[in-house]
Design an enzyme around this catalytic site. Structure first.
Site, PDB file in Angstrom:
ATOM      1  N   ILE A   1      -1.091   1.725  -6.799  1.00 13.11           N
ATOM      2  CA  ILE A   1      -0.474   0.466  -6.062  1.00 13.11           C
ATOM      3  C   ILE A   1      -0.728  -0.934  -5.414  1.00 13.11           C
ATOM      4  O   ILE A   1      -0.941  -0.349  -4.270  1.00 13.11           O
ATOM      5  CB  ILE A   1      -0.101   1.623  -5.107  1.00 13.11           C
ATOM      6  CG1 ILE A   1      -0.840   2.700  -4.185  1.00 13.11           C
ATOM      7  CG2 ILE A   1       1.296   2.622  -5.490  1.00 13.11           C
ATOM      8  CD1 ILE A   1      -0.688   3.671  -2.838  1.00 13.11           C
ATOM      9  N   PRO A   2      -0.762  -1.595  -6.705  1.00  9.99           N
ATOM     10  CA  PRO A   2      -1.738  -2.448  -5.449  1.00  9.99           C
ATOM     11  C   PRO A   2      -1.626  -3.593  -4.846  1.00  9.99           C
ATOM     12  O   PRO A   2       0.030  -3.765  -4.998  1.00  9.99           O
ATOM     13  CB  PRO A   2      -2.401  -3.804  -6.925  1.00  9.99           C
ATOM     14  CG  PRO A   2      -1.304  -3.431  -7.975  1.00  9.99           C
ATOM     15  CD  PRO A   2      -0.890  -1.527  -7.354  1.00  9.99           C
ATOM     16  N   HIS A   3      -1.830  -3.302  -3.625  1.00  5.93           N
ATOM     17  CA  HIS A   3      -1.233  -3.827  -2.898  1.00  5.93           C
ATOM     18  C   HIS A   3      -2.125  -5.928  -1.438  1.00  5.93           C
ATOM     19  O   HIS A   3      -3.303  -4.945  -2.138  1.00  5.93           O
ATOM     20  CB  HIS A   3      -0.651  -3.467  -1.726  1.00  5.93           C
ATOM     21  CG  HIS A   3      -1.310  -2.457  -0.863  1.00  5.93           C
ATOM     22  ND1 HIS A   3      -1.743  -1.347  -1.512  1.00  5.93           N
ATOM     23  CD2 HIS A   3      -1.676  -2.089   0.133  1.00  5.93           C
ATOM     24  CE1 HIS A   3      -2.385  -0.612  -0.612  1.00  5.93           C
ATOM     25  NE2 HIS A   3      -2.603  -1.480   0.610  1.00  5.93           N
ATOM     26  N   GLY A   4      -1.306  -5.851  -0.771  1.00  2.00           N
ATOM     27  CA  GLY A   4      -2.180  -7.115  -0.023  1.00  2.00           C
ATOM     28  C   GLY A   4      -1.239  -7.958   0.925  1.00  2.00           C
ATOM     29  O   GLY A   4       0.094  -7.546   0.774  1.00  2.00           O
TER      30      GLY A   4
END
Lengths: 540, 148
Positions: free
Chosen positions: B65-68
């Site tokens: 779940i890559p996020h930024g």
């Protein structure tokens, strides 16, 4: 002799000051609920005790009102307003979703407690010669006074012992919701019936009509309130300011209170329905927070005013019955709630905890008694009995509940029962309380950024209610520990929020270690603190 | 909450090409750029990579779940990508990751950002849903599986 206005202001000032001090002493030194102190202060300074003392310049501070009433109409109106605010907030705090989640056990336990309490309360009046039949207004009032649990007192003990989310804790909270709702319906019917009686109509058909009308208003207004709640909250949100939202919500609560009185019910019923309707919206914490200050001032005055109504001379002849009534009030909840709990998967430990947790009576009992006294349905003797019962159960309830958790034995017959698995607690331990406090503040901020309403339960302990629509978390901090409780459904969200904040904390620590600037900043802050040689530089 | 708004068929790709973590993240950011959801590709990629540097968002069972957070987006944007065979994403269970849910949210605006991530990831706890996602033949099918 003081003018009415000045006397009222003096009375209010004295009540606010002394109830605060009395409540504080009891809470601080004896670890007893503040409400006891407030009631006792009212009894002591009321017209049946010190209120009759003649003071220089001001005369009697709490003389009898017109027609021999124990308090002035102004003070009584003020305490009625306080009771409306109290019940509005009580409706607002009603956690319907918790109730529905644990509805089976909660319903059975709640109904058991209310039914047995009403039966034994009314029976006490009939069996001991206070009333000649089961439909006499004062018999009905004694029944109604005995029904409603004041769960706030038990909730505090559960929170202190970290038992809020235990199977017993959630069942007590859910049952108390049912108990409140049922207690208010009982009150609505009893007020209607007693009014029919005092109007001279003793026909069964007439009484049934009144009861049906009361019940109908209650059901109709509650259903309409719950259906329109979302739309109503949307309308309130239009005003953006949280103060405006809270003031409007309370204003509408007062309007519904007036309407319910016009419909032949007590005012508090309308206020409770308005609070209950809003309890399913995400405005709960906003309204609670804004009205908290008002509540802090009003509620002790209400309890003290109820204490002032106690005529000691009128209680003496019925003291024995008062003690029996108090005993019935204890037995009715312990048995009425405990026995049904045994059929809902609890063993005798669990059932006993639930029974004593439902024991304390408080605001609703006092309000019902006050309504009975002023409407003439009950006399000062029965009012005194009601106060005595409230004092006894409020005193015993928390002590017994705390004691019942001393034995760590599980309360369920099968410890792996479903009740436990439905809520989930995430627990974290930190090397120092400061670090835990810091992370707690970050988690609170993160939930706010996610547009949750975060509400700190008490200024003394860092316990937060975090809520958005149907999503609900309880965040607690103590020492170096943080605990977040939620339903399994929202565990992922809870874990992600905490994990992100822990990562931020870690990278902050990492950056602090790497950043040499911090050293120079610290140096610059303290370097010139004691640099002056004769103090001239520090003079303005 | 309304899950449909940020995740659309335009931001779903069933055949990610990259063979490394960096390549997968760049490909997904490009997907967001191509769909017109973001203004500054590099700023978004930087935000996502920085978050990965702190700790990998590769979870278990192939989910990542890559996020930024960056102010080069005005509101929450999301993309979903599938890499058959998977890539090494530094996942918690050491297994290759093959289902990627990426979210990017504005730094200075409040909103249900993590809530979206939590809600969209919840169905992925189910092995049957994961298997169906990996076998999906169209973005519509993926949307239907996750949102209904």
């Amino acid at each position: 002799m003081l003018s009415t206005e000045i006397q009222f202001i003096f009375q209010l000032g004295i009540l606010i000051v002394f109830t605060r001090i009395g409540g504080y002493w009891l809470r601080r030194w004896l670890r007893l609920p503040g409400v006891l102190g407030e009631l006792i202060v009212g009894m002591l300074i009321g017209p049946y005790a010190l209120g009759q003392l003649h003071w220089p310049l001001v005369g009697k501070l709490f003389p009898f009102g017109p027609g021999g009433a124990p308090v002035s109409p102004e003070l009584y109106a003020f305490s009625t307003f306080a009771s409306i605010v109290l019940l509005f907030l009580s409706g607002l705090e009603t956690d319907l979703s918790t109730f529905l989640r644990y509805s089976v056990a909660g319903t059975v336990v709640g109904i058991g407690g209310v039914a047995i309490s009403f039966f034994l309360g009314t029976g006490c009046a009939v069996w001991f010669g206070l009333a000649d039949n089961w439909l006499a207004p004062h018999a009905l009032f004694l029944g109604a006074i005995a029904t409603a649990t004041s769960v706030g007192i038990s909730a505090r003990i559960l929170s202190e012992r970290r038992k809020m989310d235990s199977p017993e804790g959630v069942t007590i909270l859910a049952a108390a919701v049912f108990d409140d709702v049922l207690g208010i319906i009982v009150l609505a019917i009893v007020v209607g019936m007693s009014r029919a009686e005092t109007e001279g109509g003793v026909l069964w058909s007439h009484i049934l009509f009144i009861a049906a009308k009361a019940f109908g208003f209650w059901i109709g207004a509650t259903a309409a309130g719950l259906l329109l709640a979302r739309r109503f909250s949307k309308m309130l949100k239009y005003f953006k300011s949280t103060q405006a939202i809270a003031a409007l919500a309370l204003g509408f609560g007062l309007l519904l209170a007036g309407l319910s009185e016009m419909a032949g019910l007590a005012m508090i019923i309308g206020a409770y329905i308005m609070g209950l309707s809003l309890s399913r919206t995400d405005l709960v914490q906003v309204i609670q927070k804004e009205i908290e200050g008002l509540q802090n001032i009003l509620v002790p005055v209400f309890f003290a005013t109820m204490g002032m109504l106690v005529n000691f001379a009128a209680i003496v002849p019925v003291l024995k019955i008062g003690l029996i009534y108090s005993l019935f009030a204890i037995v009715s909840k312990v048995a009425g709630c405990g026995v049904p709990a045994l059929f809902c998967g609890f063993n005798r430990h669990g059932a006993a905890r639930i029974g004593v947790g439902m024991l304390p009576r408080g605001e609703v009992a006092l309000i019902v008694a006050g309504i009975g006294l002023t409407s003439g349905a009950i006399g000062q003797d029965i009012f005194g009995i009601a106060i005595l019962m409230t004092l006894v159960t409020t005193l015993l309830g928390p002590m017994l509940l705390a004691g019942s958790f001393e034995n760590p034995a599980p309360g369920l017959r099968r410890p792996d029962d479903v009740a436990k698995s439905r809520s989930k607690t995430i627990q974290l331990s930190f090397p120092s309380p400061d670090m835990a406090d810091f992370l707690l503040a970050r988690i609170v901020r993160a939930f706010r950024q996610e547009e949750f309403y975060v509400y700190r339960l008490s200024p003394d302990a860092p316990t937060y209610h975090i809520r958005k629509d149907e999503i609900f978390f309880i965040l607690e901090g103590e020492g170096g520990e943080i605990q977040l409780t939620t339903s399994v459904q929202y565990e992922t969200l809870a874990r992600l929020v905490i994990a992100e904040e822990m990562l931020s904390l870690r990278s902050m620590l990492h950056m602090a270690q790497k950043n040499g600037n911090l050293d120079s900043m610290e140096y610059n802050l303290v370097a010139d603190l004691f640099g002056g040689d004769n103090g001239e530089e520090s003079l303005p | 909450m309304n899950l449909k708004k940020p995740l659309t068929v335009e931001t779903i790709r069933l055949d990610l090409k990259g063979d490394t973590k960096e390549a997968i993240l760049a490909e997904m950011v490009d997907l967001l750029m191509a769909s017109g959801h973001i203004r500054d590709r590099d700023a978004v990629l930087k935000a996502v990579l920085e978050r990965e540097k702190r700790m990998s968002t590769g979870m278990q069972n192939g989910i990542a779940i890559p996020h930024g957070k960056t102010d080069s987006v005005d509101c929450l944007v999301a993309a979903l990508g599938i890499k058959r065979g998977g890539v090494d994403f530094g996942a918690l269970d050491g297994q290759p990751s093959n289902i990627f849910v990426m979210t990017v949210s504005p730094d200075s605006r409040t909103g249900p950002h993590i809530q979206f991530l939590a809600e969209i990831s919840r169905p992925l706890n189910d092995a049957a849903v994961r298997a169906k996602l990996l076998a999906a033949t169209s973005p519509d099918e993926v949307l239907h599986l996750l949102i209904g």
